[in-house]
Design a protein around this motif. Structure first.
Motif, PDB file in Angstrom:
ATOM      1  N   ALA A 223       0.814  -1.218   0.000  1.00 41.22           N
ATOM      2  CA  ALA A 223       0.000   0.000   0.000  1.00 41.22           C
ATOM      3  C   ALA A 223       0.846   1.265   0.000  1.00 41.22           C
ATOM      4  O   ALA A 223       0.526   2.234  -0.697  1.00 41.22           O
ATOM      5  CB  ALA A 223      -0.946  -0.009   1.197  1.00 41.22           C
ATOM      6  N   ASP A 224       1.937   1.290   0.794  1.00 41.10           N
ATOM      7  CA  ASP A 224       2.730   2.526   0.825  1.00 41.10           C
ATOM      8  C   ASP A 224       3.429   2.770  -0.507  1.00 41.10           C
ATOM      9  O   ASP A 224       3.613   3.917  -0.925  1.00 41.10           O
ATOM     10  CB  ASP A 224       3.710   2.540   1.996  1.00 41.10           C
ATOM     11  N   ALA A 225       3.793   1.693  -1.220  1.00 45.63           N
ATOM     12  CA  ALA A 225       4.391   1.858  -2.544  1.00 45.63           C
ATOM     13  C   ALA A 225       3.353   2.350  -3.550  1.00 45.63           C
ATOM     14  O   ALA A 225       3.648   3.199  -4.402  1.00 45.63           O
ATOM     15  CB  ALA A 225       5.001   0.540  -3.013  1.00 45.63           C
ATOM     16  N   LEU A 226       2.138   1.827  -3.465  1.00 37.21           N
ATOM     17  CA  LEU A 226       1.070   2.311  -4.345  1.00 37.21           C
ATOM     18  C   LEU A 226       0.811   3.798  -4.113  1.00 37.21           C
ATOM     19  O   LEU A 226       0.619   4.563  -5.063  1.00 37.21           O
ATOM     20  CB  LEU A 226      -0.216   1.524  -4.098  1.00 37.21           C
ATOM     21  N   LEU A 227       0.809   4.200  -2.839  1.00 41.74           N
ATOM     22  CA  LEU A 227       0.572   5.607  -2.519  1.00 41.74           C
ATOM     23  C   LEU A 227       1.647   6.487  -3.144  1.00 41.74           C
ATOM     24  O   LEU A 227       1.345   7.521  -3.759  1.00 41.74           O
ATOM     25  CB  LEU A 227       0.543   5.796  -1.000  1.00 41.74           C
ATOM     26  N   ARG A 228       2.904   6.086  -3.010  1.00 42.00           N
ATOM     27  CA  ARG A 228       3.988   6.871  -3.608  1.00 42.00           C
ATOM     28  C   ARG A 228       3.857   6.909  -5.129  1.00 42.00           C
ATOM     29  O   ARG A 228       4.023   7.957  -5.755  1.00 42.00           O
ATOM     30  CB  ARG A 228       5.346   6.299  -3.202  1.00 42.00           C
ATOM     31  N   ARG A 229       3.575   5.766  -5.723  1.00 38.77           N
ATOM     32  CA  ARG A 229       3.458   5.693  -7.182  1.00 38.77           C
ATOM     33  C   ARG A 229       2.356   6.618  -7.698  1.00 38.77           C
ATOM     34  O   ARG A 229       2.543   7.361  -8.674  1.00 38.77           O
ATOM     35  CB  ARG A 229       3.156   4.249  -7.584  1.00 38.77           C
ATOM     36  N   LEU A 230       1.202   6.573  -7.043  1.00 41.52           N
ATOM     37  CA  LEU A 230       0.076   7.378  -7.512  1.00 41.52           C
ATOM     38  C   LEU A 230       0.326   8.872  -7.337  1.00 41.52           C
ATOM     39  O   LEU A 230      -0.290   9.685  -8.035  1.00 41.52           O
ATOM     40  CB  LEU A 230      -1.204   6.956  -6.793  1.00 41.52           C
ATOM     41  N   TRP A 231       1.230   9.230  -6.423  1.00 37.74           N
ATOM     42  CA  TRP A 231       1.617  10.633  -6.273  1.00 37.74           C
ATOM     43  C   TRP A 231       2.904  10.954  -7.029  1.00 37.74           C
ATOM     44  O   TRP A 231       3.536  11.979  -6.792  1.00 37.74           O
ATOM     45  CB  TRP A 231       1.744  11.005  -4.799  1.00 37.74           C
ATOM     46  N   GLY A 232       3.309  10.066  -7.943  1.00 34.87           N
ATOM     47  CA  GLY A 232       4.436  10.358  -8.817  1.00 34.87           C
ATOM     48  C   GLY A 232       5.798  10.231  -8.175  1.00 34.87           C
ATOM     49  O   GLY A 232       6.785  10.776  -8.686  1.00 34.87           O
ATOM     50  N   ARG A 233       5.879   9.470  -7.064  1.00 34.19           N
ATOM     51  CA  ARG A 233       7.164   9.253  -6.402  1.00 34.19           C
ATOM     52  C   ARG A 233       7.713   7.873  -6.767  1.00 34.19           C
ATOM     53  O   ARG A 233       6.954   6.979  -7.146  1.00 34.19           O
ATOM     54  CB  ARG A 233       7.008   9.338  -4.881  1.00 34.19           C
ATOM     55  N   PRO A 234       9.033   7.662  -6.635  1.00 36.57           N
ATOM     56  CA  PRO A 234       9.599   6.341  -6.919  1.00 36.57           C
ATOM     57  C   PRO A 234       9.001   5.280  -5.997  1.00 36.57           C
ATOM     58  O   PRO A 234       8.804   5.522  -4.803  1.00 36.57           O
ATOM     59  CB  PRO A 234      11.095   6.535  -6.632  1.00 36.57           C
ATOM     60  N   ALA A 235       8.718   4.111  -6.548  1.00 33.33           N
ATOM     61  CA  ALA A 235       8.116   3.047  -5.746  1.00 33.33           C
ATOM     62  C   ALA A 235       8.294   1.714  -6.455  1.00 33.33           C
ATOM     63  O   ALA A 235       8.254   1.647  -7.689  1.00 33.33           O
ATOM     64  CB  ALA A 235       6.630   3.314  -5.521  1.00 33.33           C
TER      65      ALA A 235
END
Length: 252
Positions: A223-235
């Motif tokens: 979930a924390d990786a999905l959150l970063r990805r959806l906000w355009g951060r590396p994940a």
């Protein structure tokens, strides 16, 4: 994992605002005191257009904006956020955070409050949620810039952050390109709990269902990786299918 709902979700988000805000405040104080590798002019690696000063100024301004919206008790559009000061940024940030936490805790969840997304509930509870996830993502931005380890995010909180992006943030931009003329389906799945979302974009319309089904693109990960990805951060996530379809879901 059953997602928190109602009062439980609001309480979890209130706790996140206080805790994530405290982490940001401490990091800001460390930057000002020269206790980190970063200084005010250090670029933020995950948001290259920003410096640390820009990031802290943005957060402090948004805290004050959210506080004013919640205390207004109205669904009328508010004035623009204030500009940060040139000096005393750490104290200014700390004061704005403290005021925000007080306002969010003291305002009834169902009190009227303007919101920029057409799909958000126009209540104070929506701003508790928004500030929790705003702080979580930007706290990670600041940790990366300061050269300190990036702290993880509680899976239940991160999953709610994913839900907010898909149901509240993406529809806010539905009237703009590329969403306005796109047609695509995207499946998103958290491997922490199996919670899944199916997002259908059709010429500016955004429909989200709690479902796991075939789609043009599929995005899976913690979930924390999905959150970063959806906000355009590396994940570290797994993307299959059409990358252009998945890119429609990125927050801005």
């Amino acid at each position: 994992m059953t997602p928190p709902a109602g009062n439980a979700l609001r309480q979890r988000c209130l706790e996140a605002v206080a805790e994530e805000g405290r982490r940001v405040r401490v990091l800001v104080e460390d930057v000002e005191a020269g206790r980190t590798d970063a200084h005010w002019g250090t670029p933020v690696p995950w948001v290259p257009a920003w410096t640390v000063r820009d990031l802290v100024g943005h957060l402090g301004a948004v805290h004050r904006w959210a506080t004013a919206i919640v205390r207004a008790g109205s669904t009328r559009q508010p004035a623009a956020p204030p500009r940060p000061p040139e000096d005393g940024l750490a104290d200014w940030y700390a004061a704005g955070l403290a005021d925000l936490v007080t306002a969010l805790r003291d305002t009834p969840a169902d009190a009227a409050a303007w919101h920029m997304s057409p799909t958000a509930e126009k209540t104070a509870a929506s701003w508790v949620r928004r500030q929790a996830h705003e702080l979580t993502v930007h706290r990670m931005d600041l940790e990366v810039a300061a050269g300190v380890p990036v702290s993880g995010v509680d899976p239940a909180l991160a999953e709610d952050g994913v839900d907010e992006v898909l149901r509240v943030v993406v529809p806010r931009w539905a009237h703009t390109e590329p969403l306005r003329t796109a047609t695509a389906t995207v499946a998103v799945r958290s491997v922490d709990s199996g919670r899944a979302w199916l997002v259908r974009v059709t010429d500016g319309g955004v429909e989200v269902r709690n479902a796991d089904a075939p789609a043009d693109a599929r995005l899976e990960g913690p979930a924390d990786a999905l959150l970063r990805r959806l906000w355009g951060r590396p994940a570290e996530v797994v993307l299959t299918g059409d990358p252009a379809a998945e890119s429609l879901l990125r927050g801005r």
